[in-house]
Design an enzyme around this catalytic site. Sequence first.
Site, short mmCIF file in Angstrom:
data_model
loop_
_atom_site.label_atom_id
_atom_site.label_comp_id
_atom_site.label_asym_id
_atom_site.label_seq_id
_atom_site.Cartn_x
_atom_site.Cartn_y
_atom_site.Cartn_z
N THR A 16 0.83 -1.20 0.00
CA THR A 16 0.00 0.00 0.00
C THR A 16 0.86 1.25 0.00
O THR A 16 0.46 2.28 -0.55
CB THR A 16 -0.92 -0.02 1.24
OG1 THR A 16 -1.81 -1.13 1.10
CG2 THR A 16 -1.72 1.25 1.39
N SER A 65 1.35 -7.52 -0.92
CA SER A 65 2.06 -8.54 -0.12
C SER A 65 1.22 -9.77 0.17
O SER A 65 1.76 -10.79 0.61
CB SER A 65 2.62 -7.94 1.17
OG SER A 65 1.63 -7.81 2.16
N THR A 98 1.53 -4.25 4.32
CA THR A 98 1.32 -4.57 5.73
C THR A 98 0.79 -6.00 5.95
O THR A 98 0.98 -6.56 7.03
CB THR A 98 0.29 -3.59 6.37
OG1 THR A 98 -0.96 -3.73 5.70
CG2 THR A 98 0.77 -2.16 6.33
N ASP A 99 0.11 -6.55 4.93
CA ASP A 99 -0.64 -7.78 5.17
C ASP A 99 0.22 -8.99 5.54
O ASP A 99 -0.22 -9.83 6.33
CB ASP A 99 -1.54 -8.10 3.97
CG ASP A 99 -2.77 -7.19 3.93
OD1 ASP A 99 -3.09 -6.60 4.98
OD2 ASP A 99 -3.40 -7.07 2.87
#
Length: 321
Positions: A16, A65, A98-99
């Site tokens: 992101t 990710s 972030t995932d």
Amino acid sequence: MQVGTGKIVVLGTGGTIAGTATEAGDNIGYTAGQVGIGQLLEAIPGLEQAAGGRIEAEQIAQIDSKDMEFAVWRQLSHRCAQLLADPDVRGVVVTHGTDTLEETAWFLDSVLAADRPVVLACAMRPASAMVPDGPQNLLDAVVLAATPGARGVMTVVAGTIHTARHVQKVHPYKVDAFSSGEAGPLGWVEEGTVRLASGWPAPSVPKPGALRHVADTFVWPRVEVLTSHVGADGRIVDLMVREGVDGIVVAATGNGTLHHALGSALERAHASGVEVRVATRCALGRVLPKPGDTLPHSEGLSPVKARITLLLELLARARQR
Ligand code: SIN
């Protein structure tokens, strides 16, 4: 501002932080991994100064990710190791979604002897947002990577520093989406200065040959994560065993307890040679071993991190054969 010597190298992988939406007000309907790492760095005033005057960027991947693959991990870990071996490199920053950030952080921590900092930087708002959080997170990551004495694999999100071992994404939307759970944060980055809660983490000590095993492997072992829940049964385990799974991590209820049907199937799988690890699905704490336990525990690792540790164990075993 605290600055060490040597350059900072930023490796871009997408996420992101490099995402764009068609509307500036859209914080969720964007596409991750769109803006090149060079362009991201150029947009941040004071970044070069925070890096001590020398900062370089390389694009390793450009992905969301959730789609992170072993091939990217292989390339990323190889490049990080090369950079850490270069005395002219002060620290490495990796931009990442972030995932699965906590998985890549734990993977890197498990394979790199990071006597200098490797800092993952991310964002919860795309680069095109009205108020993007990526530039500040990236600036803070560079500050952390340039701080004398810094070492190990870390992330800094919304001003809070987390170690690879403890970091976990705990919120799907908030900008401050990460936690170190009961361990608490390693520290904070405040106005260009690092404040540690206690000290730097002990340098990570990867298992001998871990990086080489990753470099040499093109087909990774198959390790799946299952959850024990109401009405669980063992059919999914039997199916996985028939499909040739190499390892299973189970996110158990409470202190490592399993639905009896799932537990029996996992015992059968274990007896047939499939590696099983028991983690807890609780957000905090760890499974406390008790007499009579037959399946090995994850040693405090979350299910997704226990999976990575098991993958690396299986890789090492396969390379030794
Ligand atoms: C991703 O993980 O690449 C997308 C989500 C994010 O970075 O917040």
